[in-house]
Design a protein around this motif. Structure first.
Motif, mmCIF file in Angstrom:
data_model
loop_
_atom_site.group_PDB
_atom_site.id
_atom_site.type_symbol
_atom_site.label_atom_id
_atom_site.label_comp_id
_atom_site.label_asym_id
_atom_site.label_seq_id
_atom_site.Cartn_x
_atom_site.Cartn_y
_atom_site.Cartn_z
ATOM 1 N N VAL A 1 0.956 -1.187 0.156
ATOM 2 C CA VAL A 1 -0.069 -0.040 0.027
ATOM 3 C C VAL A 1 1.042 0.963 -0.114
ATOM 4 N N THR A 2 0.699 2.118 -0.911
ATOM 5 C CA THR A 2 1.326 3.368 -1.005
ATOM 6 C C THR A 2 0.445 4.627 -0.336
ATOM 7 N N VAL A 3 1.163 5.562 0.450
ATOM 8 C CA VAL A 3 0.289 6.519 1.271
ATOM 9 C C VAL A 3 1.179 7.923 0.523
ATOM 10 N N ILE A 4 0.353 8.640 -0.098
ATOM 11 C CA ILE A 4 0.973 9.840 -0.397
ATOM 12 C C ILE A 4 0.161 11.080 0.481
ATOM 13 N N GLY A 5 1.082 11.681 1.007
ATOM 14 C CA GLY A 5 0.624 12.760 2.083
ATOM 15 C C GLY A 5 0.806 12.250 3.383
ATOM 16 N N LEU A 6 1.836 12.428 4.042
ATOM 17 C CA LEU A 6 2.032 12.069 5.486
ATOM 18 C C LEU A 6 1.855 13.150 6.517
ATOM 19 N N GLY A 7 0.651 13.990 6.363
ATOM 20 C CA GLY A 7 0.615 14.863 7.665
ATOM 21 C C GLY A 7 -0.144 14.152 8.864
ATOM 22 N N THR A 56 -2.755 3.050 -3.909
ATOM 23 C CA THR A 56 -2.227 4.360 -3.638
ATOM 24 C C THR A 56 -3.318 4.812 -2.993
ATOM 25 N N LEU A 57 -3.294 5.413 -1.592
ATOM 26 C CA LEU A 57 -4.028 6.194 -0.865
ATOM 27 C C LEU A 57 -3.642 7.926 -0.996
ATOM 28 N N VAL A 58 -4.443 8.522 -1.309
ATOM 29 C CA VAL A 58 -3.829 10.056 -1.468
ATOM 30 C C VAL A 58 -4.551 10.731 -0.316
ATOM 31 N N LEU A 59 -3.771 11.317 0.485
ATOM 32 C CA LEU A 59 -4.237 12.064 1.719
ATOM 33 C C LEU A 59 -3.630 13.452 1.552
ATOM 34 N N ILE A 60 -3.505 14.016 0.429
ATOM 35 C CA ILE A 60 -3.150 15.436 0.420
ATOM 36 C C ILE A 60 -4.435 16.352 0.651
ATOM 37 N N ALA A 84 -6.112 4.475 -7.234
ATOM 38 C CA ALA A 84 -6.138 5.426 -6.478
ATOM 39 C C ALA A 84 -7.235 5.623 -5.556
ATOM 40 N N VAL A 85 -7.062 5.693 -4.295
ATOM 41 C CA VAL A 85 -8.201 6.019 -3.502
ATOM 42 C C VAL A 85 -7.991 7.582 -2.755
ATOM 43 N N VAL A 86 -8.748 8.437 -3.390
ATOM 44 C CA VAL A 86 -8.723 9.665 -3.021
ATOM 45 C C VAL A 86 -9.276 10.316 -1.616
ATOM 46 N N PHE A 87 -8.566 10.549 -0.455
ATOM 47 C CA PHE A 87 -9.286 11.060 0.605
ATOM 48 C C PHE A 87 -8.911 12.458 0.941
ATOM 49 N N SER A 88 -8.805 13.351 -0.090
ATOM 50 C CA SER A 88 -8.683 14.615 -0.060
ATOM 51 C C SER A 88 -9.781 15.324 0.253
ATOM 52 N N THR A 89 -9.920 16.696 0.459
ATOM 53 C CA THR A 89 -11.101 17.318 0.533
ATOM 54 C C THR A 89 -11.576 17.593 -0.902
ATOM 55 N N TYR A 90 -12.713 17.047 -1.252
ATOM 56 C CA TYR A 90 -13.294 17.582 -2.704
ATOM 57 C C TYR A 90 -14.705 17.472 -2.684
ATOM 58 N N ALA A 91 -15.205 18.081 -3.639
ATOM 59 C CA ALA A 91 -16.669 18.091 -3.974
ATOM 60 C C ALA A 91 -16.795 16.942 -5.183
#
Length: 174
Positions: A1-7, A56-60, A84-91
Motif C-alpha cells: 500500500v502506498t500513502v501519499i501525504g504524510l500529514g 495508492t491512498l492520496v491524503l493530500i 488510487a483512493v482519494v481521501f482529499s477534501t473534494y466536491a
C-alpha cells in the motif's frame, strides 16, 4: 500500500496499515517523510512511491494538489491496473471531472474521524468501491459505485451530526 501525504491523517493511516501490510510513502516535506522511516518505506519522489504498490491512498488535504498529482501520474495508475483512493477534501463534481480523465482506477473516499481514532472502530471509512485493504483503519463502508458518493455521504453525516433533522433528511434523500 502506498500513502501519499504524510500529514497528521496520512501518518496515522500509514502507521495503522504498517501493522498488517508493507507500506510505502511520500510527502512533499522531508521532515514528515523522515518521521515515518521507522515503519514506512519512504521514497524521495511520488513516482517511486506509486510504482511500489498497486494501491495508492492520496491524503493530500488540498484538492488542487491531489488532482495535479493524480493527473501527472495518470499513466502509472493505468499500468498494472493500479488503484488510487482519494481521501482529499473534494466536491462530488470535482472528483467526477477527475474520474473522466483518470478512468475507473479512481475511488472516492472519506474518513469520518480524526487521526487519534484511526485503527479503532470509532473511525468510519467511506469508499465508492470495496477496498478490503482499508479494513484495519476503521469500519469501512462502500457507498455504491458513483465516485462522488463518498463525499456526499460524508457531508450527510456531518449535517446529521451538526444540524440534526435537516442532515437526516438529506441523508434520507440519498
Amino acid at each position: 500500500v502506498t500513502v501519499i501525504g504524510l500529514g497528521y491523517m496520512g501518518s496515522a493511516v500509514a502507521r495503522c496499515l504498517a501493522a498488517t501490510y508493507t507500506v510505502h510513502g511520500w510527502n512533499r516535506g522531508e521532515s514528515k517523510r523522515n518521521a515515518l522511516r521507522d515503519v514506512v518505506n519512504i521514497y524521495d519522489t511520488p513516482e517511486e512511491a506509486i510504482e511500489a504498490s498497486v494501491l495508492t491512498l492520496v491524503l493530500i488535504d488540498d484538492w488542487k494538489g491531489a488532482k495535479e498529482l493524480l493527473l501527472e501520474h495518470k499513466a502509472r495508475f493505468e499500468r498494472n491496473n493500479r488503484t488510487a483512493v482519494v481521501f482529499s477534501t473534494y466536491a462530488p463534481t470535482d472528483i467526477h471531472e477527475l474520474a473522466i480523465q483518470i478512468g475507473s482506477n479512481l475511488v472516492g473516499g472519506a474518513i469520518v474521524g480524526v487521526p487519534q481514532t484511526i485503527c479503532t472502530p470509532q473511525s468510519l471509512i467511506l469508499t465508492t468501491a470495496s477496498v478490503p485493504t482499508l479494513d484495519p483503519i476503521g469500519r469501512t463502508v462502500a457507498v455504491a459505485g458513483d465516485v462522488g458518493l463518498a463525499a456526499l455521504a460524508n457531508l450527510a453525516l456531518v449535517l446529521t451530526i451538526t444540524f440534526g433533522l435537516a442532515g437526516h433528511e438529506l441523508a434520507h434523500l440519498m
